[in-house]
Scaffold this motif. Structure first.
Motif, short mmCIF file in Angstrom:
data_model
loop_
_atom_site.label_atom_id
_atom_site.label_comp_id
_atom_site.label_asym_id
_atom_site.label_seq_id
_atom_site.Cartn_x
_atom_site.Cartn_y
_atom_site.Cartn_z
N PRO A 1 0.71 -1.17 0.10
CA PRO A 1 -0.13 -0.04 0.02
C PRO A 1 0.84 1.28 -0.01
CG PRO A 1 -0.83 -1.52 1.45
CD PRO A 1 0.51 -1.99 0.97
N GLY A 2 0.42 2.13 -0.68
CA GLY A 2 1.28 3.54 -0.80
C GLY A 2 2.34 3.41 -1.74
N ALA A 3 2.53 2.40 -2.58
CA ALA A 3 3.84 2.22 -3.41
C ALA A 3 3.03 2.60 -4.78
CB ALA A 3 4.48 0.86 -3.30
N ILE A 4 4.29 2.97 -5.49
CA ILE A 4 3.98 3.31 -6.91
C ILE A 4 4.23 2.23 -7.76
CG2 ILE A 4 4.42 4.94 -8.87
CD1 ILE A 4 4.71 7.13 -6.86
N PRO B 1 5.47 -5.93 -11.47
CA PRO B 1 6.13 -4.38 -12.11
C PRO B 1 7.26 -4.13 -11.28
CG PRO B 1 4.21 -4.16 -10.63
CD PRO B 1 4.33 -5.75 -10.75
N HIS B 2 8.15 -3.08 -11.64
CA HIS B 2 8.86 -2.27 -11.20
C HIS B 2 8.15 -1.56 -9.83
CE1 HIS B 2 11.49 -3.06 -14.32
NE2 HIS B 2 11.13 -2.19 -15.18
N VAL B 3 8.78 -1.36 -8.74
CA VAL B 3 8.01 -0.77 -7.94
C VAL B 3 8.84 0.42 -7.07
CG1 VAL B 3 6.85 -1.00 -5.47
CG2 VAL B 3 6.72 -2.80 -7.16
N VAL B 4 8.22 1.44 -6.84
CA VAL B 4 8.78 2.80 -6.31
C VAL B 4 8.09 2.85 -4.78
CG1 VAL B 4 9.40 5.23 -5.97
CG2 VAL B 4 9.65 3.92 -8.04
N GLU C 1 12.85 2.18 -1.32
CA GLU C 1 13.79 1.74 -2.42
C GLU C 1 12.83 1.71 -3.81
OE1 GLU C 1 13.91 -2.40 -1.28
OE2 GLU C 1 11.62 -2.95 -1.92
N LEU C 2 13.66 1.67 -4.68
CA LEU C 2 13.32 1.31 -5.99
C LEU C 2 13.76 -0.23 -6.38
CD1 LEU C 2 12.69 1.88 -9.13
CD2 LEU C 2 14.79 2.76 -9.19
N ARG C 3 12.74 -0.95 -6.72
CA ARG C 3 12.58 -2.28 -6.86
C ARG C 3 12.69 -2.55 -8.72
NH1 ARG C 3 8.85 -6.83 -3.85
NH2 ARG C 3 10.24 -8.68 -4.38
N ILE C 4 13.32 -2.90 -9.12
CA ILE C 4 13.65 -3.37 -10.54
C ILE C 4 13.46 -4.80 -11.11
CG2 ILE C 4 14.91 -2.91 -12.80
CD1 ILE C 4 14.19 -0.49 -11.67
N ARG C 5 12.42 -5.53 -11.72
CA ARG C 5 12.27 -6.56 -11.85
C ARG C 5 11.98 -6.98 -13.47
NH1 ARG C 5 7.71 -8.19 -7.38
NH2 ARG C 5 6.75 -6.68 -8.13
N TYR C 6 12.08 -8.27 -13.57
CA TYR C 6 11.88 -8.74 -15.10
C TYR C 6 11.18 -10.14 -14.70
CZ TYR C 6 11.48 -10.00 -19.78
OH TYR C 6 10.83 -10.34 -21.10
N GLY C 7 9.83 -10.08 -14.76
CA GLY C 7 8.85 -11.29 -14.32
C GLY C 7 9.54 -12.06 -13.14
N ALA C 8 9.66 -13.11 -13.28
CA ALA C 8 10.13 -13.99 -12.14
C ALA C 8 11.73 -14.24 -12.11
CB ALA C 8 9.69 -15.70 -12.40
N PHE C 9 12.57 -13.43 -13.24
CA PHE C 9 13.93 -13.91 -13.60
C PHE C 9 14.79 -12.82 -12.69
CE2 PHE C 9 11.65 -15.02 -17.41
CZ PHE C 9 11.81 -16.52 -17.44
N ARG D 1 26.81 0.03 -10.61
CA ARG D 1 26.57 1.43 -10.12
C ARG D 1 25.39 2.27 -11.00
NH1 ARG D 1 31.63 4.60 -7.72
NH2 ARG D 1 29.82 6.13 -7.31
N LYS D 2 25.12 1.40 -12.12
CA LYS D 2 24.33 2.09 -12.97
C LYS D 2 23.23 1.02 -13.31
CE LYS D 2 25.69 5.21 -16.01
NZ LYS D 2 26.39 5.75 -17.16
N VAL D 3 22.11 1.40 -13.46
CA VAL D 3 20.90 0.53 -13.77
C VAL D 3 20.12 1.32 -15.11
CG1 VAL D 3 18.93 -0.83 -13.45
CG2 VAL D 3 20.68 -0.34 -11.55
N ARG D 4 19.91 0.52 -16.15
CA ARG D 4 19.46 0.86 -17.52
C ARG D 4 18.11 -0.02 -17.48
NH1 ARG D 4 21.97 -0.43 -21.69
NH2 ARG D 4 21.53 1.15 -23.14
N PHE D 5 17.01 0.35 -17.71
CA PHE D 5 15.80 -0.50 -17.72
C PHE D 5 14.68 0.25 -18.42
CE2 PHE D 5 15.25 2.42 -13.94
CZ PHE D 5 14.02 2.42 -13.73
N PHE D 6 13.49 -0.51 -18.85
CA PHE D 6 12.65 0.16 -19.45
C PHE D 6 11.26 0.22 -18.74
CE2 PHE D 6 8.63 -0.42 -22.04
CZ PHE D 6 8.98 0.40 -22.81
N ALA D 7 10.42 1.19 -18.84
CA ALA D 7 9.24 1.46 -17.93
C ALA D 7 8.16 1.99 -19.15
CB ALA D 7 9.29 2.51 -16.83
#
Length: 218
Positions: A34-37, A102-105, A109-117, A180-186
């Motif tokens: 709750p409250g996350a984006i 999904p990704h979550v803010v 924290e920022l949570r970066i995901r790709y499915g179950a992988f 130290r750097k993360v590139r991703f898609f949204a």
């Protein structure tokens, strides 16, 4: 006897995928408190994958009818049918996992995901810059080059997050890396950028360099 980590992770992918199918049917999300984006990323690939799965389903039916017409023994037909249906199930599980994870803010924290992988948790206090970029010719899905993690969807990335210090990430098959750097898609990079530009307390974030750079090199 303890299974090798790679095999355990592959089994884990299947288990998470099956759970994702249930969440997909129930229109629920995994790991979005709750409250996350929620920052989705699957829209660009879901249509293509569903078309491919539809074609696979047609092929499965056609092969079964053909084998029956040729009076092939059930001992041959059934294993072929089971493998085809299992392949379809795994395909739908991949789609479901990307939709329901999904990704979550959050405030912390920022949570970066790709499915179950892939599941990467980045403490927000380490984020020094957030940029919107355009990268349309990316290869692979998850890769690490030097200290840069890239998470690709439909050959694209459109966001870059830079960190003040390295974090340890776990690749899909268990290898560790410092990045130290993360590139991703949204699907909506502006939404993610705005969320990360806000201080967890609700005010403007003091971090500099969080400007949109459409057309810039990722």
């Amino acid at each position: 006897m303890r299974l090798p980590e790679q095999l355990r992770r592959i089994v884990g992918f299947d288990a998470k995928g099956m759970r994702s199918l249930g969440l997909w049917v129930l229109r629920r999300r995994d790991g979005v408190p709750p409250g996350a984006i929620e920052v989705t990323y699957s829209r660009a690939q879901s249509t293509t994958m569903m078309i491919m799965l539809g074609m696979m389903a047609v092929e499965t039916v056609a092969v079964e009818l053909l084998l029956r017409a040729m009076d092939v023994s059930a001992w041959v037909r059934l294993p072929v049918l089971v493998l085809d249906v299992y392949g379809l199930l795994i395909g739908f599980a991949v789609v479901a996992a990307c939709v329901t994870r999904p990704h979550v803010v959050t405030a912390g924290e920022l949570r970066i995901r790709y499915g179950a992988f892939l599941d990467v948790r980045i403490p927000r206090e380490l984020i020094t810059a957030v940029r919107v970029v355009r990268g349309y010719n990316e290869s692979g899905l998850v890769g690490v080059v030097d200290d840069r993690l890239t998470v690709v969807v439909s050959s694209q990335v459109n966001m870059v997050v830079e960190l003040s210090e390295p974090i340890t990430i776990v690749r899909p098959l268990g290898r560790r890396a410092e990045v130290r750097k993360v590139r991703f898609f949204a699907d909506a990079p502006a939404v993610a950028q705005s969320a990360l530009a806000m201080d967890p307390s609700g005010g403007p974030r003091r971090t500099t360099g969080a400007a949109s750079e459409a057309g810039a090199r990722p």
